[in-house]
Design a protein around this motif. Structure first.
Motif, short mmCIF file in Angstrom:
data_model
loop_
_atom_site.label_atom_id
_atom_site.label_comp_id
_atom_site.label_asym_id
_atom_site.label_seq_id
_atom_site.Cartn_x
_atom_site.Cartn_y
_atom_site.Cartn_z
N GLU A 52 0.98 -1.43 0.42
CA GLU A 52 0.09 -0.16 -0.15
C GLU A 52 0.94 0.74 -0.27
O GLU A 52 2.08 1.55 0.40
CB GLU A 52 -1.07 -0.04 1.28
CG GLU A 52 -1.79 -1.04 0.99
CD GLU A 52 -2.69 -0.66 2.41
OE1 GLU A 52 -2.48 -0.33 3.35
OE2 GLU A 52 -3.69 -1.87 2.88
N SER B 252 1.14 5.72 0.27
CA SER B 252 0.42 6.72 1.08
C SER B 252 -0.74 7.11 0.74
O SER B 252 -1.27 7.65 1.10
CB SER B 252 1.36 7.57 1.92
OG SER B 252 2.24 7.82 0.57
N ARG C 296 4.31 -6.74 9.10
CA ARG C 296 5.26 -5.09 7.75
C ARG C 296 6.29 -4.81 8.47
O ARG C 296 6.93 -4.85 9.31
CB ARG C 296 3.84 -4.73 9.16
CG ARG C 296 3.76 -3.01 8.62
CD ARG C 296 3.43 -2.11 9.32
NE ARG C 296 3.50 -0.90 8.70
CZ ARG C 296 2.76 0.28 9.49
NH1 ARG C 296 2.28 0.14 10.81
NH2 ARG C 296 2.36 1.68 8.52
N PRO D 23 9.34 -1.82 6.70
CA PRO D 23 9.22 -0.76 6.28
C PRO D 23 10.18 -0.63 5.01
O PRO D 23 11.28 -1.66 5.09
CB PRO D 23 9.59 -0.48 7.32
CG PRO D 23 10.40 -0.86 8.65
CD PRO D 23 9.58 -1.71 8.20
N GLU E 279 4.53 0.90 1.97
CA GLU E 279 4.12 -0.02 3.20
C GLU E 279 4.11 -1.73 2.38
O GLU E 279 3.08 -1.71 1.69
CB GLU E 279 3.16 0.21 4.06
CG GLU E 279 2.45 -0.59 5.19
CD GLU E 279 1.00 -0.43 6.53
OE1 GLU E 279 0.40 -1.36 6.41
OE2 GLU E 279 1.80 0.49 6.68
N ARG F 227 3.92 -5.44 3.22
CA ARG F 227 3.39 -6.60 4.43
C ARG F 227 3.60 -7.53 3.70
O ARG F 227 3.27 -7.89 2.32
CB ARG F 227 2.14 -7.10 4.65
CG ARG F 227 1.42 -5.25 5.50
CD ARG F 227 -0.01 -5.08 6.26
NE ARG F 227 -0.45 -3.92 6.75
CZ ARG F 227 -0.13 -4.54 8.10
NH1 ARG F 227 -0.05 -5.13 8.83
NH2 ARG F 227 -0.89 -3.03 8.33
#
Length: 188
Positions: free
Chosen positions: A76, A78, A94, A96, A102, A104
């Motif tokens: 995803e 921002s 998750r 970074p 992002e 996952r």
């Protein structure tokens, strides 16, 4: 929508498919694109769930990568709007990876591959967009999804970028699984 589909048809060598409706020609027909990109079967189509005011419409781009076994991935940005987001599997870790992105993933080792070029560059490109969709890998299908139908040039440009990103991800997945199988065979 058909104008934007026509550009993608020509640019990526895709074929348009028309699903006829029971009401007759031109009424309620649905359009989709299909073909291949880097040898991976590709489809682009609009779909919906619900009726009336509860109806949600998406445009999805999918790449078939059935060799990935049970690997799951969700990306995803921002700028991903809430309607484009997928229902998350809470078991995915998750990670970074890049600013505005992002990730996952069910296998932490795959995250390092996402940081390599050209994948990272394509992720950054989508992350800079004022709005964009989300990506999910589940059950052998890589999917980029945005809310609504593709009826603007800016949406088509994001989908063009998504085609290139998904193909790069599919290539990286292919290498990742090939190396994993080699190391599993060597361990035997």
């Amino acid at each position: 929508m058909l104008k934007e589909y026509e550009v993608l048809e020509k640019r990526f060598g895709l074929t348009r498919r028309v699903s006829k409706s029971r009401w007759g020609k031109g009424i309620g027909e649905r359009y989709s694109l299909f073909g291949e990109n880097r040898g991976y079967p590709l489809s682009l189509y609009s779909h919906f769930v619900g009726k009336g005011r509860e109806k949600r419409v998406w445009t999805s781009l999918t790449l078939e990568v059935l060799f990935v076994e049970d690997l799951e991935l969700c990306v995803e940005f921002s700028a991903t709007d809430s309607v484009s987001r997928f229902t998350l599997n809470e078991a995915l870790e998750r990670l970074p990876v890049l600013e505005g992105v992002e990730l996952r993933c069910s296998e932490v080792e795959f995250a390092s591959i996402v940081l390599q070029e050209p994948i990272a560059a394509r992720l950054r490109s989508l992350a800079r967009q004022p709005t964009c969709g989300a990506i999910r890998l589940n059950k052998g299908f890589l999917e980029y999804r945005e809310a609504g139908t593709m009826d603007e040039e800016s949406q088509r440009i994001r989908f063009q970028e998504a085609i290139l990103l998904l193909a790069a991800l599919a290539d990286a997945l292919s290498v990742y699984f090939s190396e994993r199988k080699k190391s599993e065979a060597a361990a035997l």
